[in-house]
Design a protein around this motif. Structure first.
Motif, PDB file in Angstrom:
ATOM      1  N   ASP A  16      13.194  14.530 -48.183  1.00 30.16           N
ATOM      2  CA  ASP A  16      12.001  13.853 -47.672  1.00 30.16           C
ATOM      3  C   ASP A  16      10.966  14.892 -47.227  1.00 30.16           C
ATOM      4  N   THR A  17       9.698  14.669 -47.547  1.00 29.91           N
ATOM      5  CA  THR A  17       8.625  15.578 -47.120  1.00 29.91           C
ATOM      6  C   THR A  17       8.203  15.324 -45.677  1.00 29.91           C
ATOM      7  N   ILE A  18       8.717  14.293 -45.054  1.00 32.68           N
ATOM      8  CA  ILE A  18       8.378  13.891 -43.685  1.00 32.68           C
ATOM      9  C   ILE A  18       6.855  13.736 -43.573  1.00 32.68           C
ATOM     10  N   GLY A  19       6.304  12.914 -44.462  1.00 29.35           N
ATOM     11  CA  GLY A  19       4.868  12.632 -44.423  1.00 29.35           C
ATOM     12  C   GLY A  19       4.001  13.838 -44.718  1.00 29.35           C
ATOM     13  N   SER A  20       4.454  14.702 -45.622  1.00 28.94           N
ATOM     14  CA  SER A  20       3.732  15.935 -45.984  1.00 28.94           C
ATOM     15  C   SER A  20       3.532  16.867 -44.787  1.00 28.94           C
ATOM     16  N   ALA A  21       4.458  16.832 -43.853  1.00 28.50           N
ATOM     17  CA  ALA A  21       4.368  17.651 -42.639  1.00 28.50           C
ATOM     18  C   ALA A  21       4.510  19.136 -42.942  1.00 28.50           C
ATOM     19  N   THR A  22       3.856  19.958 -42.131  1.00 29.44           N
ATOM     20  CA  THR A  22       4.058  21.407 -42.178  1.00 29.44           C
ATOM     21  C   THR A  22       4.815  21.898 -40.947  1.00 29.44           C
ATOM     22  N   LEU A  23       4.942  21.026 -39.940  1.00 28.61           N
ATOM     23  CA  LEU A  23       5.754  21.319 -38.756  1.00 28.61           C
ATOM     24  C   LEU A  23       6.510  20.054 -38.383  1.00 28.61           C
TER      25      LEU A  23
END
Length: 79
Positions: A16-23
Motif C-alpha cells: 500500500d502507498t498509504i495515500g501516496s505518503a512520503t512520511l
C-alpha cells in the motif's frame, strides 16, 4: 515538534502507498516485520518492529509498505 495527520488510518497494509505518503507513522500491536518496496516491486528494506512499537518511515510517494498487525497514517511534521 508537532505532527499533522494527512490521511485516514490504514490497517494492516499490504503493498500500500498509504495515500501516496512520503512520511508514515506506523504503530504495531505485536512484534512484526515491515517491508518497504519500490513501485517496481523490488524491496528497499525490512525492519523488525517490537510489540507496541512506533516508527516514522520516510519513503517516496510511489513506494509501498506491507506490515501485518499495524496501523499506518500519512503524516507531516510542523516545527
Amino acid at each position: 515538534m508537532k505532527m499533522k495527520l494527512l490521511g485516514s488510518l490504514v490497517t494492516n497494509p499490504s503493498d500500500d502507498t498509504i495515500g501516496s505518503a512520503t512520511l508514515v507513522r506506523v504503530v504495531v500491536s505485536s512484534a512484526v516485520t515491515l517491508t518497504h518496496k519500490l513501485a517496481a516491486g523490488s524491496t528497499v528494506g525490512t525492519i523488525r518492529i517490537p510489540a507496541n512499537g512506533v516508527i516514522d518511515l520516510v519513503k517516496d510517494s510511489t513506494d509501498t509498505i506491507s506490515c501485518a498487525t499495524s496501523f499506518c497514517t500519512k503524516i507531516a511534521y510542523i516545527s
